[in-house]
Design a protein around this motif. Structure first.
Motif, PDB file in Angstrom:
ATOM      1  N   VAL A   1       7.421 108.810  30.259  1.00  0.00           N
ATOM      2  CA  VAL A   1       8.634 108.912  29.461  1.00  0.00           C
ATOM      3  C   VAL A   1       8.282 108.380  28.078  1.00  0.00           C
ATOM      4  CG1 VAL A   1      11.031 108.167  29.199  1.00  0.00           C
ATOM      5  CG2 VAL A   1      10.090 108.505  31.487  1.00  0.00           C
ATOM      6  N   LEU A   2       8.507 109.181  27.037  1.00  0.00           N
ATOM      7  CA  LEU A   2       8.247 108.760  25.669  1.00  0.00           C
ATOM      8  C   LEU A   2       9.566 108.275  25.073  1.00  0.00           C
ATOM      9  CD1 LEU A   2       6.237 108.539  23.307  1.00  0.00           C
ATOM     10  CD2 LEU A   2       6.898 110.855  22.663  1.00  0.00           C
ATOM     11  N   VAL A   3       9.575 107.027  24.617  1.00  0.00           N
ATOM     12  CA  VAL A   3      10.795 106.452  24.044  1.00  0.00           C
ATOM     13  C   VAL A   3      10.545 106.031  22.606  1.00  0.00           C
ATOM     14  CG1 VAL A   3      11.617 105.635  26.288  1.00  0.00           C
ATOM     15  CG2 VAL A   3      10.337 104.084  24.855  1.00  0.00           C
ATOM     16  N   GLN A   4      11.615 106.076  21.813  1.00  0.00           N
ATOM     17  CA  GLN A   4      11.562 105.568  20.445  1.00  0.00           C
ATOM     18  C   GLN A   4      12.555 104.423  20.365  1.00  0.00           C
ATOM     19  OE1 GLN A   4      12.511 108.304  17.282  1.00  0.00           O
ATOM     20  NE2 GLN A   4      11.685 106.925  15.740  1.00  0.00           N
ATOM     21  N   HIS A   5      12.054 103.260  19.983  1.00  0.00           N
ATOM     22  CA  HIS A   5      12.892 102.085  19.852  1.00  0.00           C
ATOM     23  C   HIS A   5      13.708 102.156  18.576  1.00  0.00           C
ATOM     24  CE1 HIS A   5      11.142  99.953  23.279  1.00  0.00           C
ATOM     25  NE2 HIS A   5      10.015 100.567  22.931  1.00  0.00           N
TER      26      HIS A   5
ATOM     27  N   GLU B   1       5.004 104.956  25.176  1.00  0.00           N
ATOM     28  CA  GLU B   1       4.924 105.726  26.408  1.00  0.00           C
ATOM     29  C   GLU B   1       5.137 104.782  27.573  1.00  0.00           C
ATOM     30  OE1 GLU B   1       1.254 107.824  26.800  1.00  0.00           O
ATOM     31  OE2 GLU B   1       1.758 109.270  25.245  1.00  0.00           O
ATOM     32  N   VAL B   2       6.032 105.159  28.465  1.00  0.00           N
ATOM     33  CA  VAL B   2       6.325 104.336  29.635  1.00  0.00           C
ATOM     34  C   VAL B   2       6.059 105.185  30.872  1.00  0.00           C
ATOM     35  CG1 VAL B   2       8.096 103.011  30.841  1.00  0.00           C
ATOM     36  CG2 VAL B   2       8.136 103.139  28.344  1.00  0.00           C
ATOM     37  N   ASP B   3       5.152 104.735  31.743  1.00  0.00           N
ATOM     38  CA  ASP B   3       4.904 105.511  32.952  1.00  0.00           C
ATOM     39  C   ASP B   3       6.086 105.339  33.910  1.00  0.00           C
ATOM     40  OD1 ASP B   3       4.488 103.242  34.709  1.00  0.00           O
ATOM     41  OD2 ASP B   3       2.469 103.070  33.891  1.00  0.00           O
ATOM     42  N   PHE B   4       6.187 106.237  34.858  1.00  0.00           N
ATOM     43  CA  PHE B   4       7.352 106.265  35.735  1.00  0.00           C
ATOM     44  C   PHE B   4       7.543 104.961  36.506  1.00  0.00           C
ATOM     45  CE2 PHE B   4       7.669 111.190  36.275  1.00  0.00           C
ATOM     46  CZ  PHE B   4       8.027 111.290  34.951  1.00  0.00           C
ATOM     47  N   ASP B   5       6.450 104.349  36.952  1.00  0.00           N
ATOM     48  CA  ASP B   5       6.571 103.093  37.693  1.00  0.00           C
ATOM     49  C   ASP B   5       7.155 101.993  36.807  1.00  0.00           C
ATOM     50  OD1 ASP B   5       5.537 104.238  39.999  1.00  0.00           O
ATOM     51  OD2 ASP B   5       3.466 103.713  39.461  1.00  0.00           O
ATOM     52  N   ALA B   6       6.669 101.905  35.568  1.00  0.00           N
ATOM     53  CA  ALA B   6       7.188 100.898  34.634  1.00  0.00           C
ATOM     54  C   ALA B   6       8.649 101.189  34.278  1.00  0.00           C
ATOM     55  CB  ALA B   6       6.328 100.860  33.372  1.00  0.00           C
ATOM     56  N   TRP B   7       9.007 102.479  34.201  1.00  0.00           N
ATOM     57  CA  TRP B   7      10.403 102.842  33.903  1.00  0.00           C
ATOM     58  C   TRP B   7      11.338 102.315  34.992  1.00  0.00           C
ATOM     59  CZ3 TRP B   7      13.099 104.673  29.909  1.00  0.00           C
ATOM     60  CH2 TRP B   7      14.405 105.092  30.147  1.00  0.00           C
TER      61      TRP B   7
ATOM     62  N   GLU C   1      10.868  99.737  36.845  1.00  0.00           N
ATOM     63  CA  GLU C   1      10.948  98.280  36.724  1.00  0.00           C
ATOM     64  C   GLU C   1      11.807  97.844  35.543  1.00  0.00           C
ATOM     65  OE1 GLU C   1       7.020  96.656  36.651  1.00  0.00           O
ATOM     66  OE2 GLU C   1       6.447  97.660  38.512  1.00  0.00           O
ATOM     67  N   LEU C   2      11.931  98.699  34.512  1.00  0.00           N
ATOM     68  CA  LEU C   2      12.755  98.363  33.344  1.00  0.00           C
ATOM     69  C   LEU C   2      14.224  98.188  33.706  1.00  0.00           C
ATOM     70  CD1 LEU C   2      11.596 100.669  30.410  1.00  0.00           C
ATOM     71  CD2 LEU C   2      11.475  98.195  30.512  1.00  0.00           C
ATOM     72  N   ALA C   3      14.675  98.963  34.669  1.00  0.00           N
ATOM     73  CA  ALA C   3      16.090  98.977  35.049  1.00  0.00           C
ATOM     74  C   ALA C   3      16.965  99.256  33.822  1.00  0.00           C
ATOM     75  CB  ALA C   3      16.488  97.670  35.727  1.00  0.00           C
ATOM     76  N   ALA C   4      16.538 100.233  33.026  1.00  0.00           N
ATOM     77  CA  ALA C   4      17.283 100.604  31.818  1.00  0.00           C
ATOM     78  C   ALA C   4      18.583 101.285  32.220  1.00  0.00           C
ATOM     79  CB  ALA C   4      16.445 101.535  30.951  1.00  0.00           C
ATOM     80  N   ARG C   5      19.623 101.002  31.466  1.00  0.00           N
ATOM     81  CA  ARG C   5      20.925 101.611  31.738  1.00  0.00           C
ATOM     82  C   ARG C   5      21.357 102.435  30.528  1.00  0.00           C
ATOM     83  NH1 ARG C   5      20.947  96.429  30.766  1.00  0.00           N
ATOM     84  NH2 ARG C   5      22.298  95.549  29.180  1.00  0.00           N
TER      85      ARG C   5
ATOM     86  N   GLY D   1      17.006 112.763  24.090  1.00  0.00           N
ATOM     87  CA  GLY D   1      18.187 112.482  23.278  1.00  0.00           C
ATOM     88  C   GLY D   1      19.102 111.429  23.881  1.00  0.00           C
ATOM     89  N   GLN D   2      18.894 111.074  25.141  1.00  0.00           N
ATOM     90  CA  GLN D   2      19.710 110.032  25.764  1.00  0.00           C
ATOM     91  C   GLN D   2      19.275 108.657  25.270  1.00  0.00           C
ATOM     92  OE1 GLN D   2      19.093 111.007  29.998  1.00  0.00           O
ATOM     93  NE2 GLN D   2      21.313 110.839  30.163  1.00  0.00           N
ATOM     94  N   TRP D   3      20.233 107.757  25.148  1.00  0.00           N
ATOM     95  CA  TRP D   3      19.968 106.383  24.734  1.00  0.00           C
ATOM     96  C   TRP D   3      20.100 105.461  25.931  1.00  0.00           C
ATOM     97  CZ3 TRP D   3      18.577 104.394  19.974  1.00  0.00           C
ATOM     98  CH2 TRP D   3      18.502 105.325  18.938  1.00  0.00           C
ATOM     99  N   PHE D   4      19.192 104.485  26.010  1.00  0.00           N
ATOM    100  CA  PHE D   4      19.186 103.502  27.080  1.00  0.00           C
ATOM    101  C   PHE D   4      19.033 102.112  26.481  1.00  0.00           C
ATOM    102  CE2 PHE D   4      18.163 107.318  29.339  1.00  0.00           C
ATOM    103  CZ  PHE D   4      18.686 107.135  30.604  1.00  0.00           C
ATOM    104  N   GLN D   5      19.327 101.111  27.303  1.00  0.00           N
ATOM    105  CA  GLN D   5      19.191  99.733  26.848  1.00  0.00           C
ATOM    106  C   GLN D   5      18.788  98.853  28.020  1.00  0.00           C
ATOM    107  OE1 GLN D   5      22.678  98.202  24.941  1.00  0.00           O
ATOM    108  NE2 GLN D   5      21.611  96.426  24.143  1.00  0.00           N
TER     109      GLN D   5
END
Length: 99
Positions: A33-37, A44-50, A52-56, A11-15
């Motif tokens: 981590v499963l995200v919906q754009h 699906e984003v694996d933890f390593d890719a997450w 690297e995203l540096a999502a806030r 339920g959290q939103w990131f960008q």
């Protein structure tokens, strides 16, 4: 479990630099981590890719039409027929009922 994962919840939103996205699933065992754009697509984003995203974290969008694939005109927000004054007295429509 990684400390950053404990702070995340469904339920959290990131960008990142693009459109916001919502976390719709977390699977610690599969490290995914499963995200919906905003446009409704799932990813699906694996933890390593997450990492690297540096999502806030960000606020959810005010307009959810992106995930619904409709525009503001499609659901009549600017339509005068939806004004609350039209439905003030239901008895005004009693003659229109088919009994």
């Amino acid at each position: 479990m990684a400390e950053w994962l404990r702070e995340m919840s469904v339920g959290q939103w990131f960008q990142t630099d693009g459109e916001p996205f919502e976390i719709v699933g977390l699977d610690a065992a599969a490290e995914v981590v499963l995200v919906q754009h905003f446009d409704g697509t799932l990813e699906e984003v694996d933890f390593d890719a997450w990492m690297e995203l540096a999502a806030r974290p960000c606020a959810p969008p005010e307009d959810y039409s992106g995930a619904l694939d409709i525009g503001r005109d499609d659901y009549g927000l600017n339509d005068d027929s939806l004004s609350p004054g039209r439905w003030d007295n239901p008895a005004d429509f009693i003659d229109q009922m088919n009994l």
